[in-house]
Enzyme design. Structure first.
Site, PDB file in Angstrom:
ATOM      1  N   THR A   1       4.124   3.489  -0.180  1.00  0.00           N
ATOM      2  CA  THR A   1       3.501   4.638   0.145  1.00  0.00           C
ATOM      3  C   THR A   1       1.947   3.229  -0.252  1.00  0.00           C
ATOM      4  O   THR A   1       1.195   4.248   0.187  1.00  0.00           O
ATOM      5  CB  THR A   1       3.063   6.056  -0.572  1.00  0.00           C
TER       6      THR A   1
ATOM      7  N   ASP B   1      20.150   3.127  -4.080  1.00  0.00           N
ATOM      8  CA  ASP B   1      18.931   2.377  -3.359  1.00  0.00           C
ATOM      9  C   ASP B   1      19.298   2.727  -2.240  1.00  0.00           C
ATOM     10  O   ASP B   1      20.283   2.575  -1.345  1.00  0.00           O
ATOM     11  CB  ASP B   1      20.023   0.616  -3.330  1.00  0.00           C
TER      12      ASP B   1
ATOM     13  N   TYR C   1       1.451   0.525   7.579  1.00  0.00           N
ATOM     14  CA  TYR C   1       2.303   2.380   7.046  1.00  0.00           C
ATOM     15  C   TYR C   1       2.748   2.943   7.606  1.00  0.00           C
ATOM     16  O   TYR C   1       3.583   3.084   8.063  1.00  0.00           O
ATOM     17  CB  TYR C   1       1.281   2.757   5.835  1.00  0.00           C
TER      18      TYR C   1
END
Length: 289
Positions: A63, A37, A126
């Site tokens: 993404t 992580d 994004y």
């Protein structure tokens, strides 16, 4: 022998690096979010120490461009905060770091290919979180670290535009595809090879940005046309405007990348996008046989 950590190794780029890894004299540690992580700094630190990591290739990213509009905190955690952790650890332990970014850091209003020094102005969550990740690296002032901006990535692995077009091309008689967004498709295998080739040559005093995509120019319409033609599918591709296909996130209308810097500094040749597409489609066909 270099020990290399590759994050996001189940994605398109990470999968291509895995496939090429046997051709390079390194020990690779391929991790996905279930194994490491990267949003937890202490987790990365202990992994790096335990495995004596010398270099990190960060392919991990949030993404889902449209979903990010409603999941800004999560996108920021992965695209920005995690990069900040990687940068801090890389600097502290003198580790090489290659981080992958995107053409979405630009607003797409240019009329000539973007250079690394051009003004950024992301128009989506994004793009903003990816730029924040870039800035975390730049502010960290790391030696031996680079950012590679790329565009329109596809592969024989994972979900992507090429695979979607192949599926829809078999299911439908006609498709509408956007013609007023222009850029260059990037075969993830080509990018993976460049990353592994230039890794030992990286020698910087501070973070450097490079652009990489395949050579040439295309709209999404051109890209789709070429996929149908190469795959010998009879589905008709109709050109449509962006306004006819509204999405939650704004896409750059123009995202050509100037690649002179990476070509000159590392002496690489970049394949033409149609040649790379042909190679990828052949691989997909072989895998499906």
């Amino acid at each position: 022998m270099l020990n290399i950590l590759v994050t996001g190794s189940n994605g398109q780029l990470g999968s291509e690096i895995q496939e090429l890894s046997s051709h390079f004299p390194y020990t690779f540690f391929f991790t996905c979010k279930d194994q490491l992580d990267i949003t937890e700094k202490h987790t990365i630190e202990s992994f790096v120490e335990k495995n004596a990591i010398h270099a990190i290739i960060n392919c991990a990213a949030y993404t889902a461009v449209d979903k990010a509009e409603n999941e800004e905190a999560l996108a920021d955690k992965i695209n920005h905060q995690a990069v900040k952790h990687l940068a801090s650890i890389a600097k502290e332990k003198n580790i090489k770091l290659i981080h992958i970014s995107t053409d979405y850091v630009f607003d797409g209003t240019s009329y000539k290919p973007y250079q690394e020094i051009d003004t950024t102005n992301p128009k989506s969550v994004y793009g903003k979180t990816k730029l924040d990740g870039e800035n975390a690296l730049l502010q960290g002032n790391l030696p031996n670290s680079i950012i590679i901006r790329t565009s329109w990535v596809y592969s024989s692995y994972g979900a992507n535009f090429v695979k979607t077009m192949l599926r829809l091309g078999k299911e439908k008689d006609a498709l509408g595809v956007i013609y007023d967004q222009v850029g260059t498709p990037t075969y993830a295998k080509d990018l993976a090879k460049v990353i592994l080739d230039i890794l030992p040559k990286i020698n910087t005093t501070q973070t450097q940005i490079y652009n990489y995509s395949n050579e040439g120019v295309a709209s999404w319409y051109d890209f789709a046309q070429e996929i149908m033609q190469m795959a010998k599918l009879t589905c008709k591709i109709n050109p449509i405007e962006t306004s006819q296909y509204p999405t939650p996130a704004k896409r750059p209308h123009y995202s050509l990348l100037n690649k002179a810097k990476i070509k000159n500094e590392f002496g690489i040749e970049i394949p033409y996008w149609k040649n790379s597409l042909e190679e990828c489609l052949h691989k997909i066909n072989v895998n499906n046989e």
